[in-house]
Design a protein around this motif. Structure first.
Motif, short mmCIF file in Angstrom:
data_model
loop_
_atom_site.label_atom_id
_atom_site.label_comp_id
_atom_site.label_asym_id
_atom_site.label_seq_id
_atom_site.Cartn_x
_atom_site.Cartn_y
_atom_site.Cartn_z
N ASP A 125 -5.03 0.44 10.56
CA ASP A 125 -4.27 -0.52 9.76
C ASP A 125 -3.73 -1.61 10.66
N ILE A 126 -3.78 -2.86 10.16
CA ILE A 126 -3.19 -3.99 10.88
C ILE A 126 -2.27 -4.71 9.92
N GLU A 127 -1.45 -5.58 10.45
CA GLU A 127 -0.43 -6.21 9.60
C GLU A 127 -1.04 -7.04 8.49
N GLY A 128 -0.26 -7.24 7.45
CA GLY A 128 -0.71 -8.03 6.31
C GLY A 128 -1.56 -7.25 5.31
N GLY A 129 -1.60 -5.93 5.43
CA GLY A 129 -2.37 -5.12 4.51
C GLY A 129 -3.86 -5.06 4.82
N GLU A 130 -4.24 -5.63 5.97
CA GLU A 130 -5.65 -5.59 6.36
C GLU A 130 -5.94 -4.35 7.18
N GLN A 131 -7.23 -4.08 7.37
CA GLN A 131 -7.67 -2.94 8.18
C GLN A 131 -8.81 -3.35 9.09
#
Length: 99
Positions: free
Chosen positions: A83-89
């Protein structure tokens, strides 16, 4: 330095090529724009704007920038997720079949 002294990332059987290319993911009837970070003969790392699960099957299309070259189309499976910030992966995909 011997093989046992190397980091896991350096022990890969396949060379990864950094590409940073725009791609299309086809999942559950939806076309989702994403970015291919790197690519090897057996898989790829992508950055996707939505959440997936390990085991999800995703079709991937990478268009060629050259009219004379065919793009890449592959059936893939998600094998890892970060998982990365902003709801992205970031996703690790293994290539199941080339189309």
């Amino acid at each position: 330095m011997g093989q046992l002294d190397r980091d896991y990332e350096e022990k890969r059987d396949y060379i990864r090529m950094r590409v940073d290319a725009d791609i299309s993911l086809i999942y559950a009837g939806q076309i989702i724009p994403a970015v291919c970070v790197d690519l090897s003969s057996s898989g790829m790392q992508i950055q996707a704007p939505r959440s997936f699960q390990v085991g999800d099957k995703i079709s991937v299309t990478i268009d060629s920038e050259h009219a004379a070259l065919k793009g890449l189309e592959a059936d893939t499976e998600v094998v890892w997720i970060a998982d990365i910030e902003g709801g992205e992966q970031k996703l690790g995909l293994t290539i199941l079949a080339m189309k």
